[in-house]
Scaffold this active site. Structure first.
Site, short mmCIF file in Angstrom:
data_model
loop_
_atom_site.label_atom_id
_atom_site.label_comp_id
_atom_site.label_asym_id
_atom_site.label_seq_id
_atom_site.Cartn_x
_atom_site.Cartn_y
_atom_site.Cartn_z
CG ASP A 24 -46.73 -15.71 33.60
OD1 ASP A 24 -46.22 -16.92 33.01
OD2 ASP A 24 -47.33 -14.94 33.03
CG HIS B 209 -44.56 -25.59 29.64
ND1 HIS B 209 -44.22 -25.07 28.85
CD2 HIS B 209 -44.59 -26.96 29.54
CE1 HIS B 209 -43.88 -26.47 28.24
NE2 HIS B 209 -43.96 -27.07 28.38
P1 ADP Z 1 -49.40 -18.49 28.94
O1 ADP Z 1 -49.25 -19.24 28.26
O2 ADP Z 1 -50.45 -18.33 30.81
O3 ADP Z 1 -50.90 -17.98 28.83
P2 ADP Z 1 -47.89 -16.85 28.26
O4 ADP Z 1 -47.27 -15.40 28.12
O5 ADP Z 1 -46.38 -17.56 28.31
O6 ADP Z 1 -48.78 -17.05 28.65
O7 ADP Z 1 -47.68 -17.42 26.52
C1 ADP Z 1 -49.40 -16.95 25.60
C2 ADP Z 1 -48.84 -16.87 24.09
O8 ADP Z 1 -50.53 -16.67 23.87
C3 ADP Z 1 -48.35 -15.85 23.63
O9 ADP Z 1 -47.66 -16.28 23.07
C4 ADP Z 1 -49.20 -14.67 23.36
O10 ADP Z 1 -48.98 -14.23 22.32
C5 ADP Z 1 -50.51 -15.67 23.09
N1 ADP Z 1 -51.64 -14.55 23.22
C6 ADP Z 1 -52.43 -14.89 24.51
N2 ADP Z 1 -53.29 -13.36 24.38
C7 ADP Z 1 -53.87 -13.74 22.95
C8 ADP Z 1 -54.66 -13.45 22.27
N3 ADP Z 1 -55.33 -12.87 23.03
N4 ADP Z 1 -54.62 -12.73 21.06
C9 ADP Z 1 -53.48 -14.54 20.57
N5 ADP Z 1 -52.92 -14.55 20.70
C10 ADP Z 1 -52.82 -13.94 22.21
#
Ligand code: ADP
Length: 460
Positions: free
Chosen positions: A358, A154
């Site tokens: 990312d 991922h």
């Molecule tokens: P990573 O997997 O590195 O965290 P991604 O952007 O691919 O990054 O996925 C992050 C996920 O987590 C997304 O679905 C996002 O909506 C969720 N997310 C990130 N921060 C928050 C937050 N503060 N509150 C709710 N959901 C969050």
């Protein structure tokens, strides 16, 4: 599909209904096809049993195992999150190398392989997820497992010059070649993996695109992960995000949503917002930045200073620019419910997504899915997010260049409606086409296609 679907991920959704795009998608596949989901239980147990515990799944089996405290520290906090994560996110300088952690990482993979090997059938299609289990196929092959084994990485695939900083880099090609299908997020990642085989071990690509190494044929392909666009778009229309924030009528909103991780480029993002405010001229709109960034992995040393650094920069920017009735940066360091998040995305004029590295970045896709088609916001996206390969109609920026990001904010906040609509339409099309259902379908179809290929079991 023929044979069972077997999913392996670090955690299984054993505590309540599945939530989050990926977990729901895997749940749906298993629910549809039947099968088994293996993963850790999330419980620490210093005398774990030599088998799995059963958790009731909805139409499939969930089989979990406990980690000891030493395993949690060495395998999860140690090698996975303090070595492989920074390595794959181009921060080899942050790797906390320890022979003990590497040994524990291998030992956990061996232990899981041993327990799984007793249960796997030759016609199973095993889909393993993420960097916690890079050696798992090699361990299973060692035990004589011949089932088709796929992997999805991922996060970014490391560049060769970064990989060379890992003392165990010579085993990487062997781990990867023990899978039958290796899924990566982008073409750029595929190029990095092929370069590893070319330059480190001299393995060549065959005419059909597959690779051959140590007598095994395997494929490395990109499958860009997506989100559940329809669900997200629907959610976004339910509540008024501007009312939730109490925004003044003429106040514009920029949003950032991330885990508090050094790979997300948060410090440069806040600085760029500060620079945008400094360069603001009379008549430019008043814009606030809402940054939602819950802490994560606080037990890992490299994460311990990020929060105070964020507070320092936002304090500085707010100190310089706040007014009696206005605080330019609102910084929330906790997670928020998905329906609230979707409403806030929709309320935002700009989605500011600027990671240094990312795998994909789902926030970029969520922001686009949440916009109204009539009056959409603008996505500013780092060239180093995997999503940038598909989302070319965003304003693409270099997250190391604070001045460029400040200028992009100005462009985004003054972009005419016609251009916003045109860009959004193109972005929405891509996000909708490559949604989460498309991702699981295309990965599983590729795995089914190669399931009939003869496999050569091999010692590692
Ligand atoms: P990573 O997997 O590195 O965290 P991604 O952007 O691919 O990054 O996925 C992050 C996920 O987590 C997304 O679905 C996002 O909506 C969720 N997310 C990130 N921060 C928050 C937050 N503060 N509150 C709710 N959901 C969050």
């Amino acid at each position: 599909m023929t044979g069972r679907l077997v999913v392996v991920s670090n955690r299984v959704p054993s505590d309540g209904p599945p939530s989050g795009g990926l977990v729901v998608a895997l749940h749906d596949c298993l629910h549809e096809n039947g099968g088994v989901w293996y993963g850790t239980s999330g419980q620490i147990n210093d005398a774990p049993s030599d088998g799995f515990s059963d958790v009731a799944g909805d139409g499939y089996d969930m089989r979990t195992f406990d980690l000891t405290q030493a395993e949690h520290d060495g395998y999860y906090l140690g090698y996975a999150n303090s070595v492989l994560w920074p390595l794959c996110h181009r921060r080899a300088d942050l790797m906390a190398l320890s022979t003990g952690d590497f040994e524990t990482y291998i030992a956990v993979n061996r232990r899981l392989a041993k327990m799984m090997a007793r249960e796997l059938r030759p016609d199973d299609q095993v889909w393993i997820h993420d960097y916690h289990f890079l050696p798992l196929a090699a361990c299973l092959r060692e035990l004589g497992v011949t089932a088709t084994i796929g992997f999805f990485h991922h996060i970014p695939f490391p560049a060769v010059h970064d990989l060379l900083a890992l003392p165990q880099h010579h085993i990487f090609p062997q781990w990867i070649a023990s899978f039958d299908l290796v899924g990566l997020q982008t073409q750029r990642d595929v190029a990095a993996a092929l370069e590893m085989y070319r330059s480190l071990v001299g393995a060549e690509q065959l005419r059909d695109g597959s690779l051959q190494y140590r007598g095994r044929n395997f494929e490395i392909r990109s499958f860009p992960i997506g989100i559940d666009v329809d669900a997200f778009a629907k959610e976004a229309g339910r509540r008024d995000g501007r009312a939730l924030l109490n925004l003044a009528t003429d106040e514009r909103l920029v949003i950032g949503v991330d885990r508090l991780d050094y790979s997300k480029g948060l410090d440069n993002r806040l600085s760029a917002f500060g620079q945008y405010l400094e360069a603001r001229e009379d008549g430019d709109p008043r814009a606030s930045l809402l940054q939602i960034a819950p802490p994560t992995r606080e037990a890992v040393t490299a994460y311990q200073n990020i929060r105070s650094e964020m507070e320092r920069i936002s304090g500085k920017v707010n100190g310089l620019h706040s007014d009696l009735d206005w605080t330019p940066i609102r910084y929330i360091h906790r997670g928020i419910p998905r329906d609230t998040l979707a409403a806030l995305y929709r309320a935002a004029d700009v989605g500011f997504v600027t990671p240094f590295a990312d795998g994909m970045n789902l926030v970029a896709k969520e922001y686009v899915a949440a916009q109204s088609h009539e009056d959409p916001g603008v996505l500013i996206l780092s060239q180093f997010a995997g999503a940038a390969e598909q989302m070319t109609s965003a304003l693409i920026v270099n997250p190391y260049d604070i001045g460029e990001m400040a200028a992009a904010l100005r462009t985004a906040l003054s972009m005419p409606l016609a251009e916003r609509r045109e860009r959004h339409e193109a972005l929405f099309k891509v996000v909708q086409r490559d949604d989460i259902g498309h991702w699981t379908d295309s990965y599983l179809a590729a795995m089914a296609r190669i399931a009939h290929k003869p496999l050569v079991a091999e010692a590692v």
